[in-house]
Structures are given as C-alpha cells and as structure tokens.
Design a protein around this motif. Structure first.
Motif, PDB file in Angstrom:
ATOM      1  N   PHE A  82       0.834  -1.197   0.000  1.00 19.27           N
ATOM      2  CA  PHE A  82       0.000   0.000   0.000  1.00 19.27           C
ATOM      3  C   PHE A  82       0.872   1.251   0.000  1.00 19.27           C
ATOM      4  N   ASN A 118       1.006   5.620   0.753  1.00 18.62           N
ATOM      5  CA  ASN A 118       0.674   6.416   1.944  1.00 18.62           C
ATOM      6  C   ASN A 118      -0.790   6.822   2.014  1.00 18.62           C
ATOM      7  N   ASN A 152      -3.047   4.590   1.521  1.00 22.10           N
ATOM      8  CA  ASN A 152      -3.660   3.294   1.817  1.00 22.10           C
ATOM      9  C   ASN A 152      -4.296   2.649   0.594  1.00 22.10           C
ATOM     10  N   GLU A 156      -3.877   0.109  -2.543  1.00 19.89           N
ATOM     11  CA  GLU A 156      -3.036  -1.031  -2.892  1.00 19.89           C
ATOM     12  C   GLU A 156      -2.434  -0.803  -4.273  1.00 19.89           C
TER      13      GLU A 156
END
Length: 275
Positions: free
Chosen positions: A108, A110, A112, A114
């Motif tokens: 991931f 920063n 969040n 993927e």
C-alpha cells in the motif's frame, strides 16, 4: 516543449514558479511502464536510487512464539515512508510451514491504496540448497497494478550459493541476482555489516554498473531478540519501474528463503512438538 516567460509586476515579490519538463519523444525514462506511464503511486520508484525494506517487529511473536503475518516498511534512503507491505496467509501454514509457506503480500502507498502484490505458492521442497527447476525452486510473481504482472523472481540451480533471476512479464530474463557463499544470521552477522547480493544483467544495458540487494546489520538487540530484518536495495541507473518493483519482490523472497526460517528455528521446533 516551450515555456512561456514569467512576468513580474512592479512592486510585487516574484512568486516561485515550478516548471515540470516532459521527456522528449523517443527518450526512455525509468517511469515508462510497458509502453505507457507507470501508475502514479509507483512513479516514486523512478525518482529514488535506493530503498530500505524493514521487516517490522512482531511483539506477539517475540513474547509468545506465535507466528503472525509479516509486515514491512519501505522507505527511501532518508527514512521517508513510501509503502507498507502486509502479508496475507492462513494460520496453519504460518505455524507449520514458517518461512517456506505460500503468501500474498499486499503493498500500500501512503494513501492506503493497494499498488502492488507479491505472491508465492507453497512448494514442499522449496528452499533446498540445489533447487530443481519447476519443482523445488522458490518463486514469486510481482503484480502492479494488482491485475497486471510486472515480473517474476525465480531461484535458480546452485550449490549453496544463493542465486535468483528476475524475469519480465513474458518470462524473459532481465537480471541475475547472486548472493554470498556464506550467509550469516544472528550474532554471526557481527562479522559483516552488509551481506550483498549483486544484481547484473546480460540483456539490459547497465553502463554505470549493476544494482545490489543487501541484508543490513540492524543491531545486536534486534538481531538476537526480535524477528526484525533490514534490507537495502540499490537500483541500477536507468532501470524502469517494473524492474524496480521486481527487485522489491526479490528482496522479500530472499528474506523468506534465507533468513526467516533460521531466525525462528527455535519456534519451529516448539510448533512441531505441540502438534
């Protein structure tokens, strides 16, 4: 590309102007991605010459021996967090198979989101000193975006010298990885600050030399009392983003193949006896 002149009004302080230049047509950059441009979250890989990959300490595992999903922090040389890698595997395989288990690492950014996956299927004989092709060799696939293969990393036949090859999405060899003849772990690592895995290529031009994956000594407390492991990746100059993503996958495979089992060997004995 033409840039319009910046005109400052009298009596006003000049404002800082940021000009982003685009590459000229036909110029190959390390952010190219299969004929297009790398996904935005991965373009940062084209801008950094070096990455640090650190396996996070699992205090549950340290205190109880209970095997947990592995996690890594991936930073630049200055320590700025770029990515987090989180393992997904089932409890049974973690407890019985330890470092030889199959896994899926989701990586991931920063925000969040993927941006990558590193997958490995379990093979009963994998990790043997002399890997038999297709049957016992360690291998991972690197996907980014998560539905597109960026490359593969395979263990190759060797006699106690760890060797790997990095392939592109069409199974064509891009790079070779060769480790030291003697791999040290635990307190034995005091004798070598870095254990180097040289990365070179017969198919990719590397005019300024190849790259390197290094296992870095992280201090006697971490090495002896925790499962923390630090790796450093030095990218070959000009390597594209797919190649850099595949080197990240190679570092994870090297960790599981060479250090993970040895570090938790005492826990392995306890787990087999308890069943």
């Amino acid at each position: 590309m033409q840039v319009s002149p910046v005109v400052h009004q009298p009596g006003h302080a000049p404002q800082q102007t940021v000009i982003i230049t685009q590459p000229h047509a036909g110029h190959t950059t390390s952010s190219q991605w299969g004929g297009g441009v790398a996904p935005p979250s991965l373009q940062v890989l084209a801008q950094v010459p070096q990455l640090m990959i650190k396996r996070e300490i699992s205090w549950i595992k340290v205190c109880s021996g209970w095997e947990t999903n592995a996690e890594y922090q991936i930073t630049d040389a200055a320590g700025n967090l770029l990515f987090r890698a989180k393992e997904e595997s089932d409890l049974g395989s973690r407890y019985r198979l330890l470092g030889t288990r199959g896994f899926k690492f989701r990586i991931f950014d920063n925000s969040n989101a993927e941006v990558m996956r590193v997958n490995r299927h379990f093979k009963a004989c994998q990790g043997m000193c002399c890997a038999l092709k297709d049957y016992c060799e360690n291998e991972v696939s690197v996907l980014s975006p998560i539905d597109q293969v960026a490359g593969y990393v395979h263990q190759t036949n060797s006699c106690c010298v760890p060797k790997y090859k990095i392939l592109d999405s069409h199974d064509r060899e891009m790079m070779k990885v060769k480790g030291p003849c003697c791999v040290a772990f635990g307190i034995c690592g005091l004798c070598c600050n870095k254990q180097k895995f040289d990365v070179d290529s017969d198919t990719i031009s590397m005019p300024n030399g190849g790259g390197m994956i290094s296992k870095v000594w992280s201090g006697i407390i971490k090495e002896l009392l925790t499962d923390s492991v630090d790796f450093q990746i030095d990218f070959p100059p000009g390597l594209d983003v797919k190649g850099r993503a595949s080197m990240m996958g190679a570092a994870i495979l090297v960790d599981f193949n060479l250090w993970y089992n040895r570090r938790v060997w005492g826990f392995a004995v306890a787990s087999w006896i308890s069943f």
